[in-house]
Design a protein around this motif. Structure first.
Motif, mmCIF file in Angstrom:
data_model
loop_
_atom_site.group_PDB
_atom_site.id
_atom_site.type_symbol
_atom_site.label_atom_id
_atom_site.label_comp_id
_atom_site.label_asym_id
_atom_site.label_seq_id
_atom_site.Cartn_x
_atom_site.Cartn_y
_atom_site.Cartn_z
ATOM 1 N N ARG A 190 28.779 -13.939 5.125
ATOM 2 C CA ARG A 190 28.628 -15.775 5.001
ATOM 3 C C ARG A 190 27.871 -16.171 4.802
ATOM 4 O O ARG A 190 27.258 -16.768 4.838
ATOM 5 N N PHE A 192 24.609 -17.918 3.063
ATOM 6 C CA PHE A 192 24.553 -19.098 2.431
ATOM 7 C C PHE A 192 23.106 -19.533 2.126
ATOM 8 O O PHE A 192 22.759 -20.810 1.644
ATOM 9 N N GLN A 303 34.842 -19.777 3.696
ATOM 10 C CA GLN A 303 33.854 -18.591 4.119
ATOM 11 C C GLN A 303 32.222 -19.422 3.972
ATOM 12 O O GLN A 303 31.322 -19.470 4.585
ATOM 13 N N GLY A 304 32.341 -20.623 2.685
ATOM 14 C CA GLY A 304 31.360 -20.965 1.857
ATOM 15 C C GLY A 304 30.811 -22.107 2.969
ATOM 16 O O GLY A 304 30.305 -23.301 1.977
ATOM 17 N N ALA A 307 29.553 -25.545 0.864
ATOM 18 C CA ALA A 307 28.792 -25.084 -0.669
ATOM 19 C C ALA A 307 30.277 -24.366 -1.364
ATOM 20 O O ALA A 307 30.819 -24.412 -2.696
ATOM 21 N N ASP A 308 31.636 -24.467 -0.500
ATOM 22 C CA ASP A 308 33.212 -24.110 -1.272
ATOM 23 C C ASP A 308 33.582 -25.666 -1.643
ATOM 24 O O ASP A 308 34.130 -25.842 -2.505
ATOM 25 N N GLY A 319 36.558 -21.978 -3.781
ATOM 26 C CA GLY A 319 35.205 -20.760 -3.254
ATOM 27 C C GLY A 319 35.411 -19.248 -3.339
ATOM 28 O O GLY A 319 37.169 -19.910 -3.466
ATOM 29 N N GLY A 323 32.659 -14.733 0.985
ATOM 30 C CA GLY A 323 30.834 -15.075 0.648
ATOM 31 C C GLY A 323 30.964 -16.512 0.182
ATOM 32 O O GLY A 323 31.669 -17.336 0.375
ATOM 33 N N SER A 324 30.154 -17.307 0.134
ATOM 34 C CA SER A 324 29.486 -18.502 -1.108
ATOM 35 C C SER A 324 29.394 -17.855 -2.347
ATOM 36 O O SER A 324 28.421 -17.222 -3.302
ATOM 37 N N THR A 327 25.895 -19.682 -3.535
ATOM 38 C CA THR A 327 24.628 -18.315 -3.736
ATOM 39 C C THR A 327 24.908 -17.116 -4.010
ATOM 40 O O THR A 327 23.932 -16.505 -5.068
ATOM 41 N N ASN A 328 26.461 -16.379 -4.453
ATOM 42 C CA ASN A 328 26.105 -15.377 -5.116
ATOM 43 C C ASN A 328 26.335 -15.529 -6.789
ATOM 44 O O ASN A 328 26.282 -14.602 -7.501
ATOM 45 N N TRP A 361 22.107 -22.685 0.680
ATOM 46 C CA TRP A 361 23.669 -22.889 -0.103
ATOM 47 C C TRP A 361 22.774 -22.406 -1.471
ATOM 48 O O TRP A 361 23.664 -22.381 -2.735
#
Length: 723
Positions: A190, A192, A303-304, A307-308, A319, A323-324, A327-328, A361
């Motif tokens: 996760r 961020f 998990q984001g 950010a999601d 999302g 993870g985010s 971010t990714n 994020w």
């Protein structure tokens, strides 16, 4: 004394030996890395454990890399250690420069695409003389070797010793990761903020992590093909809805102000504790005659988390499952995002406001990719690093919103803006001088402070709302309030039951606990409580409908909440869902209206509806993941992707302030229309000279504070963070 010195010499490493030189090299790289952590980066290490990890996290890779030299003998082993020192130092040096400019660390994607560390920029002031201290030890070691103060040891280190040292580095890496994961769960799954990876694991480990993630993402992108998008577009187009003629275009040409209510849940609206309204200002907005409030609106984050929520609001994409996505994938993916879309369709200026560092994020890169003209991060705010101005994840809302309102009055109109608050964030701590309501009495330490930070957020919004009215923005703006995700997780069942007055919670109660507010106020449009079932994925098409902008070319998974054709099926990231008829929670199904558990096999009508909902949810989530992970929107026709000059955008304060000052020539901002004057902001923030908060409901302690003029803001008002 001689005996003591003899014993010290016995334990003190002989730097003329290969192992001694190895120990010295490891010590020096660790020392200067820790120095850089403390002076060049803002990692936010708190407490003994995090400081300990900062000291030791350079050790594993240093031991492993320098340990390579121990497999060789003579001069080669010494010069290999010098080389390894130089490589690590160069990486440290480059990140110091990059961080000074962008408050983030270099990723492989950024290194390949941004060109941010060009010589031109370095000459223009990025480099400081003290930066070169990271190479000082290398120069000294080379001199010591050249003049033979340190003599070359011709003896080979036994292979078993070299192997044990390599194993030691690997073991330490695993051990430190274990300690870090215990202090910060989900550290890699996760992700961020790159600051957290560096703080807990180290700069070299961050590089390795980033390489792995970049490789994984590159494979996903390589395997994707245009036909994948064609199949998804068929599904998306089959679920498009017709606009509601009564609401379509009601906000056309108006400013858009999206106000992010951090961790704010629906139950708080009209909620009373000890006879007081917890959120009187938000309650008034909720019941405003021009506000449409959706009382069956759910967060759909994974998990984001925040950010999601932002991704769904801005792009109508979910999302990812882990993870985010910001971010990714936020830096390089193709998006059909609101800021760029509104600039193309309505010549909107766009701005995001957030009282924390821009890298959190990956906002600094994602916002550019989405087309935000301005990103007012913490660096733009006056005395932003003052500890008394901050709590938890950034600046206190009242202090943050004061400067935010000043900047907003200078934005050319029409504008699209997003204001992200943070004070109402776990663990819901607040200093005594800002507390105006007692804690609840659930006996759950995590839960009981929630009403206090929610009340503070409510007061901050009330002050911000008043300034919108004073400045005239209130009557010319669509104001949108939304909660990004739950504030209290369903792990606190006993406390939740006490808060909502139940002895025992049902699965439907837990599903409904995911409700967050969505309130949309459009001047002149009749509001009311709307019972349509929806979620964050639906915000973008809903706002576009109100703005009178067609979305037929957009690839997204939301539906206009005002449309009569809305399916009223709300997917959750874990595969659960809620609809106006049925609710899926785990492996069970319930009637949404009553909470009655049902068996679809015994009810043919229910089975048809449930099977259709399951298929819709599964296809939506799977299709959205394919789009994000495969960057499928790059296969869209050019006319379907909003033009976005990402490379021309800079969120550095000096650049942003110059741009904002120049924009006043358009004479469309509130300040430009008010002869260069800012409408004064009223706040009772005690840090700014306001009265101590009162615990009496409705008592007005609001005081005026000294307000900066536009000229002072544009010429240096804010912190010295990026000067």
């Amino acid at each position: 004394m001689q005996r003591v010195m003899t014993k010290l010499k016995k334990w003190w490493p002989d730097f003329n030996s290969v192992v001694g030189f190895f120990i010295l090299s490891v010590f020096l790289i660790t020392l200067k890395t820790y120095w850089a952590y403390q002076t060049a980066f803002s990692l936010g290490a708190k407490g003994v454990l995090q400081q300990f990890l900062l000291v030791v996290n350079p050790l594993p890779t240093a031991i492993i890399l320098f340990g390579i030299a121990l497999y060789f003998r003579g001069k080669i082993s010494y010069w290999l250690m010098i080389l390894m020192n130089f490589i690590q130092s160069a990486w440290l040096f480059a990140n110091m420069l990059y961080y000074r400019e962008f408050t983030d660390f270099i990723s492989l994607n950024i290194a390949k695409t941004s060109g941010s560390l060009s010589l031109e920029k370095a000459i223009n002031g990025i480099i400081q003389p003290s930066d070169f201290l990271v190479f000082l030890d290398i120069i000294i070691l080379i001199i010591l070797l050249a003049v033979h103060w340190i003599k070359i040891d011709p003896m080979r280190v036994p292979r078993r010793v070299a192997m044990l040292i390599t194993i030691l580095g690997i073991v330490l890496m695993g051990a430190f990761f274990g300690v870090a994961s215990k202090d910060r769960s989900g550290l890699l799954t996760r992700t961020f903020d790159n600051n957290y990876i560096v703080k807990y694991l180290g700069l070299n480990e961050y590089a390795a992590y980033n390489l792995v993630k970049t490789h994984e993402q590159a494979n996903e992108v390589k395997q994707a093909k245009a036909s994948d998008l064609d199949q998804i577009k068929q599904f998306v187009n089959s679920n498009k809805t017709l606009a509601n003629s009564a609401t379509y275009g009601q906000a056309k040409g108006k400013n858009v102000i999206i106000f992010h209510l951090e961790s704010f849940q629906q139950f708080l609206l009209d909620y009373r504790w000890e006879g007081q309204e917890v959120t009187p200002n938000l309650n008034a907005f909720y019941h405003d005659q021009n506000t449409t409030a959706f009382d069956n609106f759910y967060n759909e984050v994974g998990q984001g988390k925040t950010a999601d929520a932002e991704l769904m609001l801005e792009t109508s994409l979910f999302g990812t499952s882990s993870g985010s996505a910001m971010t990714n994938y936020g830096t390089n993916n193709t998006f059909q995002a609101m800021p760029a879309l509104l600039k193309q369709e309505g010549n909107y200026t766009s701005a995001a406001f957030h009282g924390d560092v821009g890298s959190f994020w990956n906002r600094d890169n994602t916002y550019k990719n989405w087309g935000y003209d301005y990103f007012f991060s913490k660096a733009y705010y006056q005395n932003a690093d003052n500890p008394d101005y901050n709590v938890g994840y950034g600046m206190k809302d009242k202090i943050f919103l004061k400067d935010t309102a000043n900047y907003m009055q200078q934005l050319p109109q029409p504008f699209y803006s997003k204001v992200i608050t943070v004070t109402n964030h776990y663990p819901y701590d607040l200093d005594d001088k800002n507390i105006s309501i007692n804690k609840t009495n659930t006996n759950d330490k995590t839960v009981d402070g929630y009403v206090q930070t929610a009340r503070y957020l409510d007061q901050a919004f009330g002050e911000f709302e008043q300034n919108l009215k004073d400045s005239g923005l209130w009557d010319n703006s669509m104001v949108v309030l939304y909660g990004d995700h739950y504030g209290i997780s369903d792990n606190h069942k006993d406390a939740i039951a006490k808060l909502i007055g139940k002895k025992e919670l049902t699965p439907l109660d837990l599903a409904n606990w995911q409700k967050v507010p969505l309130m949309i106020r459009v001047p002149g449009m009749q509001g009311g409580i709307n019972h349509t079932y929806g979620g964050e994925i639906d915000v973008m098409p809903t706002l576009l409908g109100l703005l009178g902008i067609q979305d037929s070319h957009l690839v997204g998974f939301g539906q206009d909440l005002f449309s009569d054709q809305n399916k009223q099926i709300v997917p959750f990231r874990n595969g659960n869902w809620v609809s106006s008829e049925y609710t899926k929670y785990g492996s069970n199904y319930y009637v949404t209206a009553t909470g009655t558990k049902i068996d679809p096999k015994s009810d043919p009508r229910a089975k048809v509806a449930i099977d259709a909902a399951n298929k819709y949810v599964e296809t939506s989530l799977r299709s959205s993941d394919k789009i994000v992970q495969g960057n499928l929107l790059r296969f869209l026709d050019k006319q379907d992707v909003p033009k976005n000059k990402t490379k021309d955008l800079s969120y550095k304060k000096s650049v942003g302030m110059k741009k904002l000052k120049h924009s006043q020539k358009d004479k469309t901002s509130i300040v430009a229309q008010n002869d260069g004057n800012i409408f004064a902001y009223q706040t009772n923030a005690p840090e700014l000279g306001g009265d101590r908060q009162s615990k009496q409901d409705g008592e007005d302690n609001t005081n005026s504070t000294d307000i900066a003029t536009p000229e002072s803001i544009l010429n240096g008002h804010g912190s010295d963070h990026d000067k």
